[in-house]
Scaffold this motif. Sequence first.
Motif, short mmCIF file in Angstrom:
data_model
loop_
_atom_site.label_atom_id
_atom_site.label_comp_id
_atom_site.label_asym_id
_atom_site.label_seq_id
_atom_site.Cartn_x
_atom_site.Cartn_y
_atom_site.Cartn_z
N UNK A 156 0.78 -1.24 -0.10
CA UNK A 156 0.10 -0.06 0.15
C UNK A 156 1.05 1.42 0.06
N UNK A 157 0.27 2.22 -0.51
CA UNK A 157 0.94 3.67 -0.53
C UNK A 157 1.29 4.15 1.01
N UNK A 158 0.58 3.59 1.97
CA UNK A 158 0.92 4.09 3.44
C UNK A 158 1.77 2.85 4.03
N UNK A 159 2.24 2.08 3.18
CA UNK A 159 3.32 1.11 3.75
C UNK A 159 4.57 1.43 3.52
N UNK A 160 4.72 2.52 2.79
CA UNK A 160 6.18 3.19 2.63
C UNK A 160 6.18 4.60 3.16
N UNK A 161 7.29 5.06 3.37
CA UNK A 161 7.43 6.50 3.89
C UNK A 161 7.10 7.48 2.72
N UNK A 162 7.59 7.19 1.55
CA UNK A 162 7.22 7.85 0.17
C UNK A 162 6.75 7.10 -0.86
N UNK A 202 -0.24 5.41 8.09
CA UNK A 202 1.22 4.72 7.86
C UNK A 202 1.44 3.78 8.65
N UNK A 203 2.11 2.69 8.31
CA UNK A 203 2.53 1.64 9.01
C UNK A 203 3.74 0.81 8.64
N UNK A 204 4.81 0.73 9.21
CA UNK A 204 6.07 0.13 9.01
C UNK A 204 6.33 -1.03 9.84
N UNK A 205 7.02 -2.05 9.28
CA UNK A 205 7.82 -2.95 10.06
C UNK A 205 9.24 -3.21 9.78
N UNK A 206 9.80 -2.37 9.07
CA UNK A 206 11.30 -2.58 8.69
C UNK A 206 11.66 -0.82 8.64
N UNK A 207 12.97 -0.76 9.16
CA UNK A 207 13.63 0.43 8.73
C UNK A 207 15.16 0.01 8.41
N UNK A 208 15.49 0.73 7.53
CA UNK A 208 17.05 0.29 7.18
C UNK A 208 17.97 0.54 8.10
N UNK A 216 13.69 9.09 13.87
CA UNK A 216 13.36 10.52 13.46
C UNK A 216 13.09 10.49 11.94
N UNK A 217 14.05 9.81 11.03
CA UNK A 217 13.73 10.13 9.57
C UNK A 217 12.44 9.00 9.44
N UNK A 218 12.52 7.81 9.85
CA UNK A 218 11.04 7.46 9.75
C UNK A 218 10.84 6.73 8.39
N UNK A 219 11.91 6.57 7.58
CA UNK A 219 11.91 5.99 6.26
C UNK A 219 11.44 4.45 6.35
N UNK A 220 10.58 4.14 6.93
CA UNK A 220 10.22 2.57 6.91
C UNK A 220 9.28 2.01 5.83
N UNK A 221 9.38 0.66 6.07
CA UNK A 221 8.51 -0.05 4.92
C UNK A 221 7.60 -1.06 5.80
N UNK A 222 6.61 -1.28 5.41
CA UNK A 222 5.73 -2.65 6.08
C UNK A 222 5.97 -4.03 5.04
N UNK A 223 7.07 -4.45 5.33
CA UNK A 223 7.39 -5.76 4.59
C UNK A 223 6.90 -7.19 5.17
N UNK A 224 6.47 -7.04 6.44
CA UNK A 224 6.28 -8.32 7.39
C UNK A 224 4.79 -8.18 7.51
N UNK A 225 4.08 -9.39 7.03
CA UNK A 225 2.56 -9.60 6.89
C UNK A 225 1.99 -10.55 7.78
#
Length: 263
Positions: A156-162, A202-208, A216-225
């Motif tokens: 989803x669009x809200x599964x990533x920071x941008x 927005x919902x993320x489960x992974x951050x590099x 703070x930067x919160x550039x995450x992604x929801x990769x885990x389901x």
Amino acid sequence: MRLATWNINSVRLRINRVAQLAKTSEPDIICLQETKVQDDLFPLEAVKEMGYQHVAFKGMKSYNGVAILSRVPLENVHTEDWCGRGDCRHISATLPGGVELHNFYVPAGGDIPDREKNEKFGHKLDFLDEMINWFPANRSAEKKMIMVGDLNIAPLETDVWSHKQLLKVVSHTPVEVEKLGNVQESVDWIDAVRHFVPESERLFSWWSYRARDWDTSDRGRRLDHIWVTPPLKNALAGASVLRDSRGGEKPSDHVPVIVDLDL
DNA sequence: ATGGTGGCTTTGCCA
């Protein structure tokens, strides 16, 4: 029943974090990915001491590897060899009540989203195609099933920071998102986490690991389901993503995702 | 446009 999925990025290095999850969240079942350990070196005793007496795992040296840690008996433990590579990306088991649980580690797919230039991306697409075909060929949407894992796609669009900035980044490209959608449609999988968290949020489960300040930067992604088939829809009782787990000493780059089911 | 970090056991591969 409380079910957790977590890409642990080395179960041996982070066995204490697994113990912490067991103590603080008390999942009945913990599904792990990227255990990075061959089976004869799996920390079985440590896991049993946490209260998980029923353990299934399939691992290899250095890469990949999946495990199911359970307080309830597991039957029909099985591993499917996707793409014929023997690379330990799946394990399944039947839970009490006849619920079939599938734990996946989908290939990450490398950096370039073009199968002509990047064999790893081709492998990822082929893996997804096999999933799309396997479920309807072998199982029906009427069967009680749970699928968890690091699917390495943020749909989803809200599964990533941008959304805009990630359209050409592996994990959020349209071809991957479409294929994951096809997997989902194949036996009418319901996204158990989005069942509770609206798509607008927005919902993320992974951050590099590479970000200077992941929080703070919160550039995450929801990769885990966590997905369930329709017969389990009414059993869904709650979901959470343990964002705080990304902090502290020696974190995994993924955090646990949890779903509660009234079985 | 680039390079940034982390785990395994490599001196590179994978994420």
